[in-house]
Structure formats: C-alpha cells, structure tokens
Motif scaffolding. Structure first.
Motif, PDB file in Angstrom:
ATOM      1  N   HIS A 127      58.381  -9.374  34.336  1.00 60.28           N
ATOM      2  CA  HIS A 127      56.921  -9.231  34.243  1.00 60.28           C
ATOM      3  C   HIS A 127      56.443  -7.875  34.728  1.00 60.28           C
ATOM      4  O   HIS A 127      55.939  -7.064  33.970  1.00 60.28           O
ATOM      5  CB  HIS A 127      56.202 -10.296  35.085  1.00 60.28           C
ATOM      6  CG  HIS A 127      56.478 -11.685  34.665  1.00 60.28           C
ATOM      7  ND1 HIS A 127      56.810 -12.675  35.535  1.00 60.28           N
ATOM      8  CD2 HIS A 127      56.480 -12.247  33.444  1.00 60.28           C
ATOM      9  CE1 HIS A 127      57.004 -13.789  34.878  1.00 60.28           C
ATOM     10  NE2 HIS A 127      56.807 -13.560  33.607  1.00 60.28           N
ATOM     11  N   ALA A 128      56.610  -7.693  36.049  1.00 57.69           N
ATOM     12  CA  ALA A 128      56.003  -6.515  36.670  1.00 57.69           C
ATOM     13  C   ALA A 128      56.641  -5.228  36.139  1.00 57.69           C
ATOM     14  O   ALA A 128      55.929  -4.282  35.768  1.00 57.69           O
ATOM     15  CB  ALA A 128      56.150  -6.604  38.192  1.00 57.69           C
ATOM     16  N   GLY A 129      57.971  -5.198  36.092  1.00 54.08           N
ATOM     17  CA  GLY A 129      58.662  -3.986  35.647  1.00 54.08           C
ATOM     18  C   GLY A 129      58.249  -3.556  34.247  1.00 54.08           C
ATOM     19  O   GLY A 129      57.802  -2.423  34.040  1.00 54.08           O
ATOM     20  N   PRO A 130      58.370  -4.446  33.267  1.00 56.18           N
ATOM     21  CA  PRO A 130      57.955  -4.061  31.917  1.00 56.18           C
ATOM     22  C   PRO A 130      56.487  -3.630  31.835  1.00 56.18           C
ATOM     23  O   PRO A 130      56.136  -2.755  31.050  1.00 56.18           O
ATOM     24  CB  PRO A 130      58.203  -5.330  31.095  1.00 56.18           C
ATOM     25  CG  PRO A 130      59.292  -6.028  31.823  1.00 56.18           C
ATOM     26  CD  PRO A 130      59.057  -5.751  33.280  1.00 56.18           C
ATOM     27  N   THR A 131      55.639  -4.248  32.667  1.00 53.19           N
ATOM     28  CA  THR A 131      54.228  -3.863  32.669  1.00 53.19           C
ATOM     29  C   THR A 131      54.071  -2.433  33.175  1.00 53.19           C
ATOM     30  O   THR A 131      53.352  -1.616  32.572  1.00 53.19           O
ATOM     31  CB  THR A 131      53.419  -4.819  33.575  1.00 53.19           C
ATOM     32  OG1 THR A 131      53.620  -6.145  33.120  1.00 53.19           O
ATOM     33  CG2 THR A 131      51.939  -4.481  33.537  1.00 53.19           C
ATOM     34  N   GLU A 187      52.598   0.599  31.071  1.00 51.01           N
ATOM     35  CA  GLU A 187      51.230   1.011  31.373  1.00 51.01           C
ATOM     36  C   GLU A 187      51.112   1.951  32.573  1.00 51.01           C
ATOM     37  O   GLU A 187      50.042   2.489  32.835  1.00 51.01           O
ATOM     38  CB  GLU A 187      50.376  -0.247  31.645  1.00 51.01           C
ATOM     39  CG  GLU A 187      50.330  -1.235  30.484  1.00 51.01           C
ATOM     40  CD  GLU A 187      49.476  -0.745  29.319  1.00 51.01           C
ATOM     41  OE1 GLU A 187      48.592   0.101  29.542  1.00 51.01           O
ATOM     42  OE2 GLU A 187      49.712  -1.201  28.186  1.00 51.01           O
ATOM     43  N   GLY A 188      52.192   2.098  33.350  1.00 53.84           N
ATOM     44  CA  GLY A 188      52.103   2.880  34.576  1.00 53.84           C
ATOM     45  C   GLY A 188      52.139   4.379  34.337  1.00 53.84           C
ATOM     46  O   GLY A 188      52.561   4.849  33.276  1.00 53.84           O
ATOM     47  N   THR A 189      51.679   5.136  35.363  1.00 55.05           N
ATOM     48  CA  THR A 189      51.790   6.597  35.308  1.00 55.05           C
ATOM     49  C   THR A 189      53.235   6.983  35.620  1.00 55.05           C
ATOM     50  O   THR A 189      54.032   6.146  36.073  1.00 55.05           O
ATOM     51  CB  THR A 189      50.887   7.233  36.372  1.00 55.05           C
ATOM     52  OG1 THR A 189      51.361   6.816  37.665  1.00 55.05           O
ATOM     53  CG2 THR A 189      49.436   6.801  36.205  1.00 55.05           C
ATOM     54  N   HIS A 236      47.584   2.092  43.539  1.00 61.24           N
ATOM     55  CA  HIS A 236      48.497   0.999  43.191  1.00 61.24           C
ATOM     56  C   HIS A 236      48.007   0.206  41.982  1.00 61.24           C
ATOM     57  O   HIS A 236      48.667  -0.735  41.573  1.00 61.24           O
ATOM     58  CB  HIS A 236      48.678   0.061  44.388  1.00 61.24           C
ATOM     59  CG  HIS A 236      49.569   0.640  45.445  1.00 61.24           C
ATOM     60  ND1 HIS A 236      50.052  -0.089  46.491  1.00 61.24           N
ATOM     61  CD2 HIS A 236      50.063   1.885  45.610  1.00 61.24           C
ATOM     62  CE1 HIS A 236      50.806   0.683  47.263  1.00 61.24           C
ATOM     63  NE2 HIS A 236      50.824   1.892  46.747  1.00 61.24           N
ATOM     64  N   ARG A 237      46.840   0.603  41.486  1.00 58.71           N
ATOM     65  CA  ARG A 237      46.347  -0.066  40.278  1.00 58.71           C
ATOM     66  C   ARG A 237      47.089   0.501  39.071  1.00 58.71           C
ATOM     67  O   ARG A 237      47.223   1.706  38.933  1.00 58.71           O
ATOM     68  CB  ARG A 237      44.849   0.173  40.113  1.00 58.71           C
ATOM     69  CG  ARG A 237      44.211  -0.669  39.005  1.00 58.71           C
ATOM     70  CD  ARG A 237      42.812  -0.204  38.647  1.00 58.71           C
ATOM     71  NE  ARG A 237      42.870   1.106  38.022  1.00 58.71           N
ATOM     72  CZ  ARG A 237      42.193   2.165  38.441  1.00 58.71           C
ATOM     73  NH1 ARG A 237      41.379   2.089  39.487  1.00 58.71           N
ATOM     74  NH2 ARG A 237      42.319   3.327  37.820  1.00 58.71           N
ATOM     75  N   VAL A 238      47.599  -0.389  38.216  1.00 55.85           N
ATOM     76  CA  VAL A 238      48.269   0.054  36.982  1.00 55.85           C
ATOM     77  C   VAL A 238      47.311  -0.187  35.819  1.00 55.85           C
ATOM     78  O   VAL A 238      46.755  -1.278  35.675  1.00 55.85           O
ATOM     79  CB  VAL A 238      49.605  -0.693  36.782  1.00 55.85           C
ATOM     80  CG1 VAL A 238      50.171  -0.421  35.394  1.00 55.85           C
ATOM     81  CG2 VAL A 238      50.604  -0.269  37.853  1.00 55.85           C
ATOM     82  N   GLY A 239      47.122   0.832  35.000  1.00 57.58           N
ATOM     83  CA  GLY A 239      46.146   0.743  33.917  1.00 57.58           C
ATOM     84  C   GLY A 239      44.758   1.042  34.457  1.00 57.58           C
ATOM     85  O   GLY A 239      44.558   1.229  35.663  1.00 57.58           O
TER      86      GLY A 239
END
Lengths: 341, 389
Positions: free
Chosen positions: B98-102, B106-108, B227-230
């Motif tokens: 979940h978290a990794g693929p997200t 979408e991460g910087t 720490h916000r992604v997107g």
C-alpha cells in the motif's frame, strides 16, 4: 502468458456475432420456437448457412476445407451461439465434421449421445454419434429408422426449440459402426462438454445484459429499479458468476485438461441457470410470460446442464481428482517439486 | 488465450525456484503467533533476504528501487513462494503493497529516497490508518483532523482496525485537511511516525482470540507538513492507487494455499469416513471447480494489468479485482465450513488449525471493502447501474 483474446480471436467472435444477427435474428428465434411448438421441421437452410460460414468445419485443416483453427476459436463461436440461442445439434455436428460426410458443410445433421437418456433433434438427424464407450461409433441413419433402432420415445420437450426423445438403453446396436479416425471417445466427450459450457457462458452473458438493460429502464418508486441495492447486488452476483465461468471456459480451451473442463462445465451450468433465473426475477411478471425471451434461456440452460457431464458427474469427478493428485491443481502446481502435498 | 509462460517468464520461475530451494532450509523456526516483536523480526529478516537476492519490491518500478517485474512475473513470485512454503509478507504487507507503491507513484524525489529503501530492505514497517469508528465502508466521511500549524500538521482523532500497529514505525494516515463535511475532496495522505508524542495504540482482540489489529488514538500529534504525499486535500485519489493492489493481486498466493488445503480436506475425509457422504464429496468437488476458476480469474486479471502497463497505463489490477475479492472471500469461508463438516465434533476444538482458519476467514468478507461494498462497486462501475441507495 497473455490470457486475453488475440486480435484474430476477437475478429472470429465479432464475425460470428454478425453472422447470427443476420441469419438468426430474434424473429427467427421466435419462428423456431413456434415451429417447435407445432412439431414442424428442422431449418436445414439455416444449418447449411452455418456450414458455409465454417461453424462446423472450423477446426478441420485448410486442405480439408476447414479454417485450421483450434478449440479456443471454437469456444468463441459456441459462446455466440449460446448468446443467440441458436437451435440444433451444434456440438454433435461440429464434432462430426470431417468424420460424417456432409457434417462439415452443414448438409448433414448429426446428433449425439454419451449415455441413455434424452437426445435432441433425433427425428431431424441424418446420423447419430455414439460416445457411450471408449471408442466412438456412428449410426448412419436418422429419422424414423433411427427412432426405431434406438427405441426412442418422443417427449414433450421443456425447451420448445429442441425436440427431445428419450432412450431407455443403448443396447448393442448392430447398425452402429466404429469411427476409427475420430479419435477416442473420452476426448470427444471432453470437447463436447467444453463447447456446451461455452454455450452456457454465452447464455449467461446474454441474460446478464438483458437484466442490466431492464433494470436501467424500468422505473418504480420514481427511480430506475437498478438504483436499489437489492437489485444491484443481484446483478453484481450475476456478473461474478459469469466471470468465473468465463475464466474457466477460456482456460480450458487451449489446455483442455480434464479438471479445467470439468470446472468449466460445472461453473458455466451454474452461471447459465442462475443468471436466467435472476434475469427472470428482475423482469417481474413480464419475465413469467411466453413472450419474454428469458424463459427460453432458462429452458435451454436446463437442457445443456443435463448433457455432456451433469453437475453431479462434474462434482464427483472434481472430488475424485483431489484424491488422485494427478490433475487436481493447475499444471503449475502439478509440475512443482513439492507437488500438491 | 495463451496461458503458456514466455521463455522469460519460465526463466524467472526457474531462477526463483532454485533460490527458494537453496534459501528456505536455512530459515529460523517461525516465531509464536502472539509474539509480535519476534514476528516483526522474522518478517523483516525474510524481506532482507529477498532484498539481497534481488526479489524485493518485485512489482515496484525500477526507479523506486524495485525490479520492475511484469504483473505475470509478480504472479509467478506469489505462486512459487506459496508452493515452496516461504514466509508470507506479514508485517511488511502495508509497506510493500500500500504505502510503498503510493509513495513511489505520488511522492517527491526526497520522499521516495527517505521511505522506499527501508521498506525494501525490511528495516521499517508500515501500518494503515484509514478506517475510523464512525467511518468504515463510508471511508470518505472520516473525521480525524489534520490542522496546519506552521510547518506541521496537528492531528487529532481515532483510527481503527490497524494491523501491525504495535510493531510499526510508520502509519499511512488519511486525515481531514478540508472543512468538515468536505467528503473525499478534503482528505490528505500523511506519513505519521508511530513514535510521535500523542500516538496511543490499544490492541483489539479478534473473535479468534488473537490481537491482529489495534485502535489508534491520536491526540495533538505533530507531523511535519513535508510528510504529506500528494497535494493537500488530494489524498483520496492518492489512496485509490493502493486499494487496487489490496483487492487485486494480494490474495493470489492464498488461492494456491486454499487448493492445497482442499486436497488435505479430501484426504482427511477419506481417512475418517466422511468421504462416503456424496453430499460432502460433491461440495468438495464444487470447491475444486471454484478455486480452479479463481486461479484462472487471477491470471485473467494479471493479463489485463499487463496489457494496461504495455499500453502506458497503470499496470494495476483494475476493478476486476472486486470480482475476484468478492468471490474469493466467500469461497474461503465455504472451504473452512466444509473443513468443519469433515472434522465433525473436532471442529469445536479451537486448537485445530482448520478451526482457527475458519474463525479468521470470517474477516475476509469484511476487510478491504465489505462484500456489500464490492457489489456496489461492481454494479455501478462495471455494470453502469445508477448510483444506489
């Protein structure tokens, strides 16, 4: 691995759908149903059209007038036939192509039996393929003569488009001759089960479509009934059944392993019968009328369920396969060093 | 309709099989089910072994540190590891699936560099803070608030059903950054350190007696805004990327395991005489058909995902995952109901593996989107029916 249909396979599917739309439209289906009601004859002209289109000869080599295609393509044709409720001994004549003269061209009508019981289109048939033993046999006679030889008793068929006869026993038939070049009967029975499963799949897809179209259009309580979750969930379960059947039918066609075929028949029987019933339910009172198409799907699905591996046969075989360990799992598992232990 | 592996796929399978055969005999014994720190260590050691062998983040893109394997190769991985009896993904489930693929999607660059390598190396464990006591199926109504204060978010609320919370380093948190009642348009995806002041974990006991998941109480937890992604308030879309994984591919290995269990059920039934019951036999035969077809459905969905990848799409399992999840969760319950019938009175012995599995199977039609929600999704998104009530 690419499980999806190839472009060529899609083209085969589309061509068949168009052919049936042209030669077997809904009015034609109603004619066949009415003719069946009045015990009138078999539509040999349509049979010939199917022959010319390659429905029966599809898997024969090109040098023998066929298309040189395989079971995956045949499955797609039979799926379309099931969708359109095409009548006639389609599976038997397809299996007899190249073995019984005229079958490939659709000039001969061949029906088949794998056990005593109900057989369709016997009076119209020119030959009867007998797949009750280890080696296939053929009774090269049809009509009144075949009825007499087989001691066949006519019954009032539940499916108005499929005349049925009941045969009490397949005693030694002196008139039946071995078919040496048709391969072994077990393989033909398996192919027959798979092609019948493909027809069930087509029917399940069709009744799902009919149900979805109806619940989008029919309004009650001021909104389409398809907006009610009770209705939505019924439709969703129809789709799940259909997708499970589709996966197993399509998987069985390139591999034609025993357990894939059993699974395909068991699950597509379920999908066809249950979807037709849910479709009928969703149509309300209209679904219970003769005019509506849905009862024809249900009745044909019941008929196919009784042929070429009943649910009881399939479930018992699939259960036994769990113990013999040979084909109880996918080939991947069977080939694994740890096996299925 | 080509189910034959390509030469490349076969080579991958053989390489993996050889590595598993060489590696698995040297694994330490599995820790006790209730010893969560030991389970974390075991799962992370396994992840490290995968990493060292080049199998970590198999389905992740290469630029995220993954192997960029095709969906078909990922399926082979799930199948072969299950067949060989390798450890499950366990505590690394959320990080890897979940978290990794997200974060990868979408991460910087900085976020990817910070969070992805430790997931792949089995150094950091993630958990999921999505559901709330008042926001289950209606996840978009979640109330946990993240209020901006300088460079931080201050987060307050309650999360529930969080697996591995006790041993996690990070939590992928969904919190409301928009006004109350902003629905799915006012949610942000934030990585929360589990050791931040104000985070309280209260384990919840499942009906099976174990503590598989927990409730999280968040009291003025300060989390750096970085720490916000997107984008802010775009967390709902960001999250949907991960849910497709959860419903699609994650269960593929379990089909293999269920089929093995089915064979064991049949053998047990023959030994204890239940096999003579035709009703039971036919029930097992039908389950064989269903699990055979579910495996084919996984292959179908995998081919669809692969085609989408080749066409420049996401390569994610599509809504076909809902079809699979719906039927599989039911089939798993049917399997262990059949097991109970074979066990007879022994099914009342909670110490029996099949009884424990029967109890845990009850979660399958609820977790990761209930069966009712899956049916809504199928009705609306696949069949195109009007939005339901």
């Amino acid at each position: 691995m690419d499980f999806r249909l190839s472009d060529d396979q899609r083209a085969v599917q589309t061509a068949m759908r168009e052919l049936l739309a042209a030669h077997f439209p809904r009015e034609k289906l109603r004619q066949v149903v009415d003719a069946g009601e009045q015990d009138q004859g078999f539509d040999r002209a349509l049979w010939h059209e199917l022959g010319k289109a390659g429905f029966f000869s599809l898997r024969l080599p090109e040098k023998d007038g066929g298309a040189g295609l395989g079971l995956p393509e045949a499955v797609l044709l039979f799926e379309e036939a099931g969708r359109a409720l095409l009548a006639g001994p389609l599976v038997a004549t397809h299996l007899a192509a190249g073995v019984v003269p005229g079958a490939a061209e659709g000039t001969a009508v061949v029906t088949a039996l794998d056990r005593p019981g109900m057989v369709g289109h016997l009076a119209a048939a020119d030959a009867v393929l007998l797949l009750d033993g280890p080696a296939p046999r053929i009774l090269r006679t049809g009509g009144e003569e075949a009825l007499k030889v087989l001691a066949a008793r006519p019954v009032r068929s539940v499916d108005p488009a499929t005349p049925l006869h009941h045969i009490e026993r397949l005693s030694p038939l002196p008139g039946a001759t071995p078919l040496s070049d048709a391969g072994d009967a077990a393989r033909l029975r398996r192919e027959a089960a798979l092609l019948t499963a493909a027809e069930q799949l087509g029917s399940a897809l069709r009744t799902l479509e009919m149900a979805v179209r109806h619940v989008k259009n029919r309004s009650q309580f001021g909104r389409p009934i398809g907006a009610f979750q009770a209705v939505q969930h019924l439709c969703a379960r129809m789709l799940v059944r259909t997708e499970l059947a589709r996966s197993s039918v399509y998987a069985a066609s390139p591999a034609i392993t025993v357990s894939d075929t059993w699974a395909a028949k068991v699950l597509s029987d379920e999908a066809a019968v249950r979807n037709a019933r849910d479709c009928l339910q969703l149509h309300g009172g209209t679904g219970f009328t003769w005019e509506a198409e849905v009862h024809l799907h249900l009745k044909r699905a019941w008929l196919r369920l009784e042929h070429w591996q009943t649910p009881a046969d399939g479930e018992e075989a699939l259960a036994a396969a769990l113990l013999d360990g040979s084909e109880n799992c996918s080939t991947e598992i069977a080939n694994h060093p740890n096996g299925a232990t | 309709m080509d189910l034959q592996p390509t030469a490349e796929e076969e080579e991958f399978r053989q390489g993996l099989r050889a590595w598993l055969a060489a590696t698995l005999p040297h694994l330490p014994p599995k820790p006790a089910p209730a010893d969560w720190p030991a389970r974390r260590a075991y799962d992370c050691d396994w992840q490290r072994a995968l990493y060292d062998a080049g199998y970590a983040g198999l389905h992740w893109p290469v630029d995220a540190g993954g192997r960029g394997a095709t969906p078909a190769q990922h399926l082979i991985f799930l199948e072969e590891t299950e067949l060989a009896g390798a450890p499950y993904v366990g505590a690394n489930f959320v990080g890897l699936l979940h978290a990794g693929p997200t974060i990868a999607a979408e991460g910087t660059a900085a976020q990817r560099a910070r969070w992805l390598p430790p997931i792949l190396r089995g150094e950091e464990v993630w958990c999921q803070g999505f559901s709330e006591p008042e926001a289950g199926s209606d996840l978009a109504s979640l109330r946990t608030r993240a209020v901006r204060d300088g460079d931080d978010y201050v987060v307050t609320g309650t999360k529930i059903w969080t697996s591995h919370a006790e041993v996690a380093d990070w939590c992928e948190l969904l919190a409301r950054t928009g006004p109350a009642g902003s629905g799915h348009r006012g949610i942000s995806w934030i990585a929360m350190p589990m050791d931040a002041p104000g985070v309280t974990v209260r384990p919840l006991r499942t009906l099976a007696g174990s503590t598989e998941f927990a409730e999280l109480f968040l009291d003025d937890v300060r989390i750096p805004a970085g720490h916000r992604v997107g984008a802010e308030n775009d967390g709902w879309r960001v999250t949907m990327v991960t849910l497709a994984f959860e419903r699609g591919t994650a269960f593929a290995g379990e089909i293999v395991a269920c089929r093995r269990t089915l064979v064991q059920l049949a053998r047990t039934a023959r030994e204890n005489g239940r096999w003579d019951d035709a009703v039971l036999r036919r029930r097992l035969g039908r389950l064989n058909a269903v699990f055979t077809a579910l495996w084919r459905l996984v292959q179908w969905n995998t081919s669809e995902a692969q085609a989408s990848l080749i066409a420049g799409g996401s390569g994610l399992p599509g809504i076909g995952g809902s079809v699979f999840k719906l039927r599989y969760s039911q089939a798993r319950q049917e399997l262990y109901d059949a097991a109970a019938e074979i066990l007879g009175p022994h099914s009342l012995d909670a110490g029996r593996l099949w009884t424990a599995e029967r109890l845990s199977s009850l979660a399958y039609t609820i977790a990761a989107g209930t069966s009712q929600i899956q049916q809504n999704i199928i009705a609306e998104r696949i069949l195109g029916l009007p939005r339901g009530r």
